[in-house]
Design an enzyme around this catalytic site. Sequence first.
Site, mmCIF file in Angstrom:
data_model
loop_
_atom_site.group_PDB
_atom_site.id
_atom_site.type_symbol
_atom_site.label_atom_id
_atom_site.label_comp_id
_atom_site.label_asym_id
_atom_site.label_seq_id
_atom_site.Cartn_x
_atom_site.Cartn_y
_atom_site.Cartn_z
ATOM 1 N N ASP A 141 0.861 -1.188 0.000
ATOM 2 C CA ASP A 141 0.000 0.000 0.000
ATOM 3 C C ASP A 141 0.898 1.241 0.000
ATOM 4 O O ASP A 141 1.862 1.334 0.764
ATOM 5 C CB ASP A 141 -0.902 -0.010 1.243
ATOM 6 C CG ASP A 141 -2.028 0.997 1.142
ATOM 7 O OD1 ASP A 141 -3.202 0.573 1.187
ATOM 8 O OD2 ASP A 141 -1.749 2.215 1.014
ATOM 9 N N HIS A 172 -10.212 -5.608 -2.935
ATOM 10 C CA HIS A 172 -8.878 -5.824 -2.374
ATOM 11 C C HIS A 172 -8.952 -6.131 -0.895
ATOM 12 O O HIS A 172 -9.863 -5.699 -0.193
ATOM 13 C CB HIS A 172 -7.963 -4.610 -2.618
ATOM 14 C CG HIS A 172 -8.524 -3.308 -2.138
ATOM 15 N ND1 HIS A 172 -9.456 -2.589 -2.849
ATOM 16 C CD2 HIS A 172 -8.289 -2.588 -1.013
ATOM 17 C CE1 HIS A 172 -9.766 -1.478 -2.198
ATOM 18 N NE2 HIS A 172 -9.077 -1.464 -1.064
ATOM 19 N N HIS A 182 -6.723 -5.756 2.614
ATOM 20 C CA HIS A 182 -5.587 -5.130 3.287
ATOM 21 C C HIS A 182 -4.991 -6.145 4.259
ATOM 22 O O HIS A 182 -5.721 -6.697 5.097
ATOM 23 C CB HIS A 182 -6.036 -3.932 4.136
ATOM 24 C CG HIS A 182 -6.573 -2.762 3.382
ATOM 25 N ND1 HIS A 182 -5.823 -1.639 3.115
ATOM 26 C CD2 HIS A 182 -7.797 -2.511 2.851
ATOM 27 C CE1 HIS A 182 -6.558 -0.744 2.465
ATOM 28 N NE2 HIS A 182 -7.769 -1.256 2.292
HETATM 29 P P1 5GP Z 1 -9.849 1.409 0.389
HETATM 30 O O1 5GP Z 1 -10.416 1.439 -1.004
HETATM 31 O O2 5GP Z 1 -9.829 0.019 0.969
HETATM 32 O O3 5GP Z 1 -10.557 2.388 1.308
HETATM 33 O O4 5GP Z 1 -8.356 1.916 0.345
HETATM 34 C C1 5GP Z 1 -7.580 1.790 -0.805
HETATM 35 C C2 5GP Z 1 -6.121 1.682 -0.427
HETATM 36 O O5 5GP Z 1 -5.361 1.707 -1.620
HETATM 37 C C3 5GP Z 1 -5.595 2.803 0.479
HETATM 38 O O6 5GP Z 1 -4.985 2.240 1.638
HETATM 39 C C4 5GP Z 1 -4.566 3.537 -0.412
HETATM 40 O O7 5GP Z 1 -3.441 3.985 0.305
HETATM 41 C C5 5GP Z 1 -4.208 2.495 -1.445
HETATM 42 N N1 5GP Z 1 -3.869 3.069 -2.741
HETATM 43 C C6 5GP Z 1 -4.572 3.997 -3.439
HETATM 44 N N2 5GP Z 1 -3.976 4.275 -4.601
HETATM 45 C C7 5GP Z 1 -2.856 3.507 -4.648
HETATM 46 C C8 5GP Z 1 -1.810 3.363 -5.625
HETATM 47 O O8 5GP Z 1 -1.780 3.999 -6.680
HETATM 48 N N3 5GP Z 1 -0.826 2.490 -5.319
HETATM 49 C C9 5GP Z 1 -0.804 1.759 -4.157
HETATM 50 N N4 5GP Z 1 0.199 0.913 -3.972
HETATM 51 N N5 5GP Z 1 -1.776 1.871 -3.222
HETATM 52 C C10 5GP Z 1 -2.789 2.739 -3.466
#
Ligand code: 5GP
Length: 129
Positions: free
Chosen positions: A29, A93, A95
């Site tokens: 992340d 996804h 975590h």
């Molecule tokens: P969620 O959709 O579960 O709320 O969070 C999405 C997660 O993806 C977040 O923890 C964020 O930091 C991560 N994230 C968002 N964009 C990118 C990216 O371009 N690259 C990576 N490696 N992680 C990302």
Amino acid sequence: MASIFTKIISGEIPCYKVAETEDYLAFLDINPNAKGHTLCIPKKEVDKIFDLDETTFHGLMEFSRQVAIAIEKAVPCNRVGMTVIGLEVPHAHVHLIPLNSMDDARFMNKTKLEKEEFEKIAAAITSFL
Ligand code: 5GP
């Protein structure tokens, strides 16, 4: 439009890759709760995790289990926690977060890492797979 994670799968957007199979990808992340915070995704682009077909869902769980075991060996922590949110990126996804306290699970206190640290952690996790 392709999700940001589909762009990562295609290589259009770079990532710190941890593991890859024909159907799944794990990468760090970019805004981690803690060192080693990893995302596991199916290559099939589906927004909500519980909308995945059964085979892809169970495959994602098994892939995540294997990655979590490797994280626990590579990153000093009390245990690896698993969270599903999906409010930011509409591509299913999981975590996987190395936890030492409840704060690590809260998505509030973020850890800033340099490129070299990301590379080192990704390589360390991969070495245990
Ligand atoms: P969620 O959709 O579960 O709320 O969070 C999405 C997660 O993806 C977040 O923890 C964020 O930091 C991560 N994230 C968002 N964009 C990118 C990216 O371009 N690259 C990576 N490696 N992680 C990302």
